[in-house]
Write a protein that holds these residues in place. Structure first.
Motif, PDB file in Angstrom:
ATOM      1  N   TYR A 141      13.943  55.713 -23.291  1.00 24.68           N
ATOM      2  CA  TYR A 141      13.077  56.829 -23.642  1.00 24.68           C
ATOM      3  C   TYR A 141      12.540  57.536 -22.397  1.00 24.68           C
ATOM      4  CZ  TYR A 141      13.059  55.314 -28.519  1.00 24.68           C
ATOM      5  OH  TYR A 141      13.434  54.986 -29.801  1.00 24.68           O
ATOM      6  N   GLY A 142      12.319  56.782 -21.319  1.00 24.90           N
ATOM      7  CA  GLY A 142      11.780  57.392 -20.114  1.00 24.90           C
ATOM      8  C   GLY A 142      12.708  58.435 -19.519  1.00 24.90           C
ATOM      9  N   TYR A 143      13.999  58.108 -19.457  1.00 25.20           N
ATOM     10  CA  TYR A 143      14.985  59.041 -18.921  1.00 25.20           C
ATOM     11  C   TYR A 143      15.608  59.907 -20.013  1.00 25.20           C
ATOM     12  CZ  TYR A 143      14.767  56.322 -14.613  1.00 25.20           C
ATOM     13  OH  TYR A 143      14.346  55.694 -13.472  1.00 25.20           O
ATOM     14  N   MET A 144      15.283  59.627 -21.287  1.00 28.09           N
ATOM     15  CA  MET A 144      15.823  60.358 -22.433  1.00 28.09           C
ATOM     16  C   MET A 144      17.358  60.363 -22.401  1.00 28.09           C
ATOM     17  SD  MET A 144      13.155  63.549 -22.775  1.00 28.09           S
ATOM     18  CE  MET A 144      13.843  63.962 -24.388  1.00 28.09           C
ATOM     19  N   LYS A 145      17.913  59.169 -22.251  1.00 27.75           N
ATOM     20  CA  LYS A 145      19.365  59.042 -22.204  1.00 27.75           C
ATOM     21  C   LYS A 145      19.817  57.866 -23.068  1.00 27.75           C
ATOM     22  CE  LYS A 145      20.304  61.166 -17.730  1.00 27.75           C
ATOM     23  NZ  LYS A 145      20.957  61.020 -16.411  1.00 27.75           N
ATOM     24  N   LEU A 146      21.005  58.029 -23.634  1.00 26.53           N
ATOM     25  CA  LEU A 146      21.643  56.988 -24.430  1.00 26.53           C
ATOM     26  C   LEU A 146      22.950  56.629 -23.752  1.00 26.53           C
ATOM     27  CD1 LEU A 146      21.713  55.391 -27.212  1.00 26.53           C
ATOM     28  CD2 LEU A 146      23.151  57.268 -28.013  1.00 26.53           C
ATOM     29  N   LYS A 147      23.168  55.344 -23.543  1.00 30.01           N
ATOM     30  CA  LYS A 147      24.393  54.887 -22.880  1.00 30.01           C
ATOM     31  C   LYS A 147      25.101  53.866 -23.759  1.00 30.01           C
ATOM     32  CE  LYS A 147      22.989  55.629 -18.047  1.00 30.01           C
ATOM     33  NZ  LYS A 147      24.160  56.448 -17.641  1.00 30.01           N
TER      34      LYS A 147
ATOM     35  N   ILE B 182      29.728  56.000 -21.661  1.00 30.41           N
ATOM     36  CA  ILE B 182      29.401  57.286 -22.272  1.00 30.41           C
ATOM     37  C   ILE B 182      27.899  57.499 -22.147  1.00 30.41           C
ATOM     38  CG2 ILE B 182      29.413  58.631 -24.406  1.00 30.41           C
ATOM     39  CD1 ILE B 182      31.767  56.895 -25.325  1.00 30.41           C
ATOM     40  N   THR B 183      27.495  58.619 -21.573  1.00 30.71           N
ATOM     41  CA  THR B 183      26.085  58.937 -21.381  1.00 30.71           C
ATOM     42  C   THR B 183      25.732  60.180 -22.186  1.00 30.71           C
ATOM     43  OG1 THR B 183      26.102  58.017 -19.143  1.00 30.71           O
ATOM     44  CG2 THR B 183      24.280  59.474 -19.714  1.00 30.71           C
ATOM     45  N   ILE B 184      24.739  60.036 -23.071  1.00 30.85           N
ATOM     46  CA  ILE B 184      24.239  61.151 -23.867  1.00 30.85           C
ATOM     47  C   ILE B 184      22.848  61.490 -23.360  1.00 30.85           C
ATOM     48  CG2 ILE B 184      23.811  62.036 -26.181  1.00 30.85           C
ATOM     49  CD1 ILE B 184      26.703  61.149 -25.711  1.00 30.85           C
TER      50      ILE B 184
END
Length: 241
Positions: A93-99, A107-109
């Motif tokens: 949540y801190g970087y607002m990324k899904l891996k 895959i990085t969203i």
């Protein structure tokens, strides 16, 4: 994604924008709470959709069951916590990324901060409108009273629940010959407990370690800490949730 919801939710307005054919929608008896305090929301149907993360060169896809919400929201859909397990995905949540791991690499969203902020504000505004329509004036008054009371109760709770040692302690020599190897014992212990504790410490002084040099010969197979990072990369501490 929402870790607090056990359902995968999609909104009717999202299906309208997708021009989704409603003949594929099945009946749903699922209900959930959280939009309007004290009120249940009944889903208007359910359907299975393919969810894809990644690009044409590197992607993962799964069939997910969605329950349709007959209301508006700032988001298009919400994915429940089971999706994390199915895709073996990591969300920060801190970087607002899904891996997640794909067939050709990670895959990085990435999310957009401005759009996320706008979606959160829209959701809050729509929830307030739904709340005012769903509850009678007397119910709103009761709810407001309950919220105020809860805030007062929470403000009176102690800020920290961490362990606190005894206010008064005394040093007790554990090692039979070395006066520097001691343990701290509370002075307000029951006399029988105090005597039993002192006897136990004296009988088992050899299992304690005061310095790393007191623990030679520990095999690495027993315990070993390592950071599995690429050589040359600086470690970054993950933000607390």
């Amino acid at each position: 994604m929402d870790r607090g919801s056990g359902l995968n939710l999609i909104y009717e307005v999202t299906l309208d924008k997708m021009q989704f054919h409603r003949s594929r929608v099945e009946q749903s008896y699922a209900t959930f709470r959280g939009i309007i305090p004290g009120k249940e929301v009944r889903c208007s149907g359910r359907l299975t959709l393919d969810v894809v993360f990644g690009t044409l060169e590197n992607y993962r896809s799964k069939e997910l069951l969605f329950h349709i919400v007959p209301s508006h929201n700032g988001y298009h859909a919400l994915l429940g916590p089971d999706v994390f397990t199915m895709f073996q995905a990591i969300l920060h949540y801190g970087y607002m990324k899904l891996k997640l791991l794909g067939p050709n690499g990670v895959i990085t969203i990435a999310s957009d901060l401005d759009r996320a902020f706008l979606a959160e504000n829209t959701t809050t505004s729509l929830s307030l409108v739904a709340l005012s329509k769903a509850l009678a004036p007397e119910e709103l008054t009761t709810l407001r009273t309950m919220v105020d009371r809860d805030e007062v109760v929470l403000s009176k709770k102690p800020k920290s629940t961490s362990f606190k040692p005894a206010d008064k302690t005394v040093k007790f020599q554990v090692h039979p010959m070395d006066p520097n190897k001691t343990a701290s014992i509370g002075t307000q212990l029951d006399p029988a407990v105090d005597e039993a504790l002192r006897t136990f410490l004296c009988e088992n002084w050899d299992i304690f370690a005061w310095h790393p040099s007191d623990m030679p010969g520990i095999p690495r197979r027993l315990t070993e800490h390592s950071l599995n990072i690429i050589k040359g990369f600086k470690p970054v501490k993950q933000a607390l949730p």
